[in-house]
Scaffold this active site. Structure first.
Site, mmCIF file in Angstrom:
data_model
loop_
_atom_site.group_PDB
_atom_site.id
_atom_site.type_symbol
_atom_site.label_atom_id
_atom_site.label_comp_id
_atom_site.label_asym_id
_atom_site.label_seq_id
_atom_site.Cartn_x
_atom_site.Cartn_y
_atom_site.Cartn_z
ATOM 1 N N SER A 137 0.854 -1.192 0.000
ATOM 2 C CA SER A 137 0.000 0.000 0.000
ATOM 3 C C SER A 137 0.883 1.233 0.000
ATOM 4 O O SER A 137 1.967 1.232 0.613
ATOM 5 C CB SER A 137 -0.871 -0.007 1.261
ATOM 6 N N TYR A 159 -0.875 -0.791 10.432
ATOM 7 C CA TYR A 159 -1.062 -1.073 9.002
ATOM 8 C C TYR A 159 0.066 -0.460 8.178
ATOM 9 O O TYR A 159 0.691 -1.139 7.351
ATOM 10 C CB TYR A 159 -2.418 -0.513 8.555
#
Ligand code: NAP
Length: 235
Positions: A137, A159
């Site tokens: 990401s 994350y």
């Protein structure tokens, strides 16, 4: 014989992993769809007409079971797509983050991919054009102005840090595993959740296609990069 591709975290029909399986099956690949819930793996695989196997990437016994199945059935793996990820609490800040929860995210996103890849390396080495795709990401990069490490990113520190570490692991593997294409791919902001398209997220088919690009690279394709839609992203 068709290429063998293993995809992790394909439990949801609305998810990127499931759509990656669908697109790769359409291209004629022999897809092994995995999900940590055995029933989900079976149902999703039946929907797509591919093979389904249970896999919890945090469980060494589950990884070893899958490795055994792949070795017995095919003797090789051509492509591994590390798509499974843990999620942080939206809006959480690094200064007050729940470290137990952050550790859980790292267990799936980083150590899960790491452990599974280690286990499958002998099978990948048995292929002619081995590819490893780490679904990452922009949240784990310095260059992404919307979700990156220098932005007002709301994805949560566990994350972002897990994805940054996955990007780092991608670099190390690309250097060490010279004959393989090892890349990290950001699918972009993708509508895998209710209301996603209204928030500006793109269709799942587009996010998945970004991953499929790296899964279908030729032997002279790039290795060691972070890409979105086939274009390099700044780290
Ligand atoms: P998702 O459907 O929630 O995908 C995450 C998958 O990981 C789920 O299938 C989940 O399975 C699985 N998973 C979690 N823990 C696991 C474990 N221990 N073992 C095996 N599987 C496990 O969400 P998504 O949006 O499609 O995300 C797919 C990938 O794209 C992720 O790596 C994500 O970080 C990345 N990504 C997504 C976006 C976006 O905008 N959607 C943007 C950038 C990157 P369960 O159903 O069992 O929990």
């Amino acid at each position: 014989m068709a290429e063998i591709v293993v995809v992790t975290g394909a439990s949801k029909p609305t998810g990127i992993g499931y759509e990656v399986c669908r697109q790769l099956a359409t291209q004629g690949m022999n897809v092994v769809l995995t999900a940590r819930d055995a029933e989900a793996a079976g149902s999703r695989a039946r929907e797509l007409g591919v093979r389904g196997e249970p896999l919890d990437v945090t469980d060494p016994a589950s990884i070893e079971r899958l490795r055994g199945v792949l070795e017995r059935e095919y003797g090789r793996v051509d492509v591994l797509v590390n798509n499974a990820a843990g999620m942080s609490t939206f809006g959480e800040q690094a200064s007050t983050a729940d470290l137990g929860a952050a550790r859980d995210v790292l267990e799936v996103t980083l150590f899960g991919a790491w452990r599974l890849t280690q286990a499958l390396l002998p099978l990948l080495r048995a292929g002619t054009n081995p590819r490893i795709v780490n679904v990452s990401s922009g949240a784990g990069s310095h260059g992404d102005t919307m979700f990156g490490l220098g932005s007002n990113n709301q994805m949560g520190p566990g994350y972002s840090i897990a994805k940054a570490a996955l990007n780092a692991l991608t670099s190390l593997w690309a250097r060490e595993l010279g004959g393989m294409r090892v890349n990290a791919v950001c699918p972009g902001f993708t509508a895998t959740f209710p209301g996603g398209e209204q928030m500006g997220a793109r269709p799942v088919a587009d996010g998945a296609a970004s991953v499929v690009w790296a899964a279908t690279l030729p032997p002279d394709g790039p290795s060691g990069g972070l890409f979105r839609d086939g274009a390099p992203l700044p780290w």
